[in-house]
Write an enzyme that holds these catalytic residues in place. Structure first.
Site, PDB file in Angstrom:
ATOM      1  N   ASP A 262     -12.357  -6.468 -12.110  1.00  0.00           N
ATOM      2  CA  ASP A 262     -12.282  -6.059 -13.504  1.00  0.00           C
ATOM      3  C   ASP A 262     -13.636  -6.209 -14.202  1.00  0.00           C
ATOM      4  O   ASP A 262     -14.290  -7.255 -14.107  1.00  0.00           O
ATOM      5  CB  ASP A 262     -11.229  -6.915 -14.222  1.00  0.00           C
ATOM      6  CG  ASP A 262     -11.052  -6.548 -15.676  1.00  0.00           C
ATOM      7  OD1 ASP A 262     -10.566  -5.438 -15.950  1.00  0.00           O
ATOM      8  OD2 ASP A 262     -11.406  -7.368 -16.542  1.00  0.00           O
ATOM      9  N   GLU A 299     -14.701  -2.034 -11.443  1.00  0.00           N
ATOM     10  CA  GLU A 299     -14.631  -1.346 -12.732  1.00  0.00           C
ATOM     11  C   GLU A 299     -15.958  -1.661 -13.416  1.00  0.00           C
ATOM     12  O   GLU A 299     -16.267  -2.829 -13.672  1.00  0.00           O
ATOM     13  CB  GLU A 299     -13.478  -1.847 -13.591  1.00  0.00           C
ATOM     14  CG  GLU A 299     -13.430  -1.133 -14.941  1.00  0.00           C
ATOM     15  CD  GLU A 299     -12.567  -1.835 -15.973  1.00  0.00           C
ATOM     16  OE1 GLU A 299     -12.093  -1.151 -16.898  1.00  0.00           O
ATOM     17  OE2 GLU A 299     -12.376  -3.059 -15.869  1.00  0.00           O
TER      18      GLU A 299
END
Length: 615
Positions: A262, A299
């Site tokens: 993330d 990401e």
């Protein structure tokens, strides 16, 4: 012999070794509370670790640590929190699970068809084991990799997972460690890889006791979600090991195939060896030991190719990254209100660049950022990018949690599916997308601290103020907000939902069986812009002997397209205007011709896609 740098509890046949990092504490006590209460002093070791080997201890034993010898806190590297984030940690003996996937060797990166899901809302039960009965359905759909939103222990039983506070522990309400292992085992038995979303840029607020142990956090940097983690300051070695070891933990103890990391841009590290480079080296060593591929997908908000380059040439070493620019450039062409959300996107040329290069913003001035942003990714292999129409962020960060099928009509939803599944990138679906599920996907939490609940509620309202929404966002704490986000599985074989499901199946089958679509080398891709109405992807086989034409019309008007002289005859493979793909009973007069020669003008119907091959 005791050893350092392996946080948590390791068990053998007759003993367990407890390891905890607390470099600024002079004393550490182990408080065993069940089944027999004991208070034991731990031994200090180098680099700020404390350790203790305890004989005759059984899995399931509950315990706390007492940093400085004062108050009880759960283990920062706990593998199980059966009583939640404030309760005692529990010992997990990973060797006791009997794995059935000894012949599993993973799936090549370029072949992945990803499917993101949230464990709590994928089924009515909301557990790992309740997913297993749906695996045959996913196999029939053509999916070969599921990507689980974060499952590390978070407060309560309802959360997206990004408020996790025990990176090593598996959420108790989902089924805990054994539940996750059973799911992974079942997936591998069906030929499905398992990716796991992990968060190394922050921890949630409730149940976060890491600062009771040591300098895990720093005020040198800020993140939008909480205190930044200390990857490059004083005492940062222990923090780096804690999170790098966590990646290995999922691969080794849970047989996970890949991690989705993330917001890596919010992991700040100015050291000579970046945290991602450090972790890359450890993962590659473990990969050789296990004899199967271990994937790391980022990401990233950086729009920089260094994310997917190896450290030897100055990169971070990720195997791939999410391509937000592709989503944004496609979405604004599908939904006329999309430009209000993504003001820097809107031109057909941008979508063409997303297909041919990857990053759309590659040094351009971006209004949203009020500066130039990005570097070119032209030449980076297609397998390095993951594309999608929807994911948890794109749906859940809308005030009413609308999925794409709730924002655009049926024809545009089909067009969107074809756009990612015919792309030279790795496609990812968001749970239920394949049959146009109409359940919203809201943001939800289940905190116990009243002040924190109010802060989350108010923060959510403020987050949407800039978008001028005319409705109030649903209360994240309300259980009904969570329940409304669960999939409506009964719809998948009904009416338009069944057609959409079959459309996805057909496109995935085409991608998996057509050798040209399996070629992700972008040097074999040519993109032609058809005014501001559509684009044509000309894709070539690796041997450069055959071609595929994917023609997209995003407009409400018919588009004229002239077939290239690469072949004397083009044969249609699929057409979204054929009768079988239409929502309502209608003639397929709008469908393109089945066969056509070279240099012939054909009409491509409004809001449609058709594919031709030369063999």
């Amino acid at each position: 012999m005791l050893h350092a740098k392996l946080p948590g509890v390791e068990c053998t046949a007759d003993s367990c070794t407890f390891t905890v990092w607390a470099p600024q504490k002079e004393k550490m006590l182990l408080h065993l509370i069940h089944p027999q209460e004991q208070l034991l002093e731990m031994q200090p070791h180098e680099y700020g670790y404390f350790q203790l080997e305890v004989k005759n201890i059984t899995p399931g034993t509950r315990y706390f640590y007492r940093p400085g010898g004062e108050h009880d806190f759960p283990d920062p590297a706990s593998h199980s929190q059966p009583e939640g984030v404030h309760g005692p940690s529990a010992i997990v003996d990973h060797s006791s699970y009997s794995w059935q996937d000894k012949d599993w060797r993973g799936i090549p990166l370029k072949d992945l068809i990803l499917y993101e899901l949230h464990v709590g809302t994928f089924t009515s039960e909301g557990t790992f084991e309740s997913i297993i009965p749906y695996l045959d359905y996913l196999v029939h759909l053509g999916v070969n990799a599921i990507e689980l939103m974060p499952v590390s222990q978070f407060p309560g039983g309802r959360n997206w997972g990004y408020d996790g506070v025990y990176p090593y522990a598996v959420q108790n309400s989902y089924g805990g460690p054994n539940g996750l292992k059973k799911l992974v085992d079942a997936c591998h038995n069906k030929g499905i890889a398992v990716f796991l979303d992990v968060v190394y840029n922050h921890l949630g607020p409730e149940g976060n006791y890491l600062n009771k142990y040591g300098p895990y956090f720093t005020d040198q940097y800020n993140t939008p979600w909480g205190d930044a983690l200390n990857f490059d300051g004083e005492w940062s070695d222990g923090v780096r090991d804690y999170f790098a070891q966590n990646a290995l933990h999922w691969f080794e103890q849970y047989h996970i195939d890949g991690l989705r990391l993330d917001a890596i841009h919010a992991v700040y590290d100015s050291g000579a060896v970046n945290f991602w480079e450090y972790t890359y080296g450890k993962v590659r060593q473990l990969e050789q030991k296990l004899g199967r591929p271990l994937y790391m997908v980022a990401e990233s908000d950086l729009n920089s190719p260094k994310v997917v380059k190896v450290p030897d040439v100055g990169g971070y070493g990720f195997d791939g990254q999410w391509l937000d620019d592709f989503h944004h450039s496609l979405y604004v062409l599908l939904d006329k209100e999309g430009r209000d959300r993504y003001e820097d996107f809107g031109g057909m040329q941008q979508l063409a660049k997303a297909y041919s290069d990857g990053f759309v913003h590659s040094g351009d001035y971006v209004k949203f950022r009020k500066r130039k942003h990005g570097v070119s990714s032209a030449g980076v292999s297609g397998e390095k990018f993951v594309v999608f129409n929807q994911n948890h962020d794109q749906v859940g960060n809308r005030v009413m949690g609308e999925r794409l099928c709730m924002l655009v009509d049926f024809e545009r939803t089909k067009l969107a599916a074809a756009a990612i599944l015919l792309s030279p990138y790795l496609p990812m679906l968001f749970m239920g997308e394949e049959y146009a599920d109409e359940s919203p996907f809201f943001y939800f939490v289940s905190h116990s601290d009243e002040d924190l609940i109010k802060a989350v509620q108010e923060g959510r309202r403020k987050e949407f103020e800039g978008f001028n929404w005319e409705v109030e966002p649903p209360d994240p704490q309300d259980e009904e907000t969570f329940n409304k986000s669960k999939l409506q599985w009964d719809k998948r074989e009904q009416g338009k939902h069944r057609i959409m499901l079959e459309w996805h199946r057909r496109l995935i089958e085409l991608r998996k069986t057509n050798s040209i679509l399996q070629n992700l080398n972008k040097n074999d891709l040519f993109v032609q812009v058809l005014g501001q109405q559509g684009i044509m992807l000309q894709r070539r086989s690796e041997d450069q002997l055959s071609y595929l034409l994917c023609i997209f019309n995003f407009s409400d008007e018919t588009v004229a397209f002239t077939t290239p002289e690469l072949s004397n005859q083009w044969v249609k493979v699929i057409d979204s205007k054929e009768k079988e793909w239409l929502e309502k009973e209608a003639k397929n007069d709008a469908a393109a011709p089945q066969q056509v020669g070279a240099n012939v003008e054909i009409q491509i119907a409004a809001c449609s896609v058709c594919v031709y091959t030369d063999n």
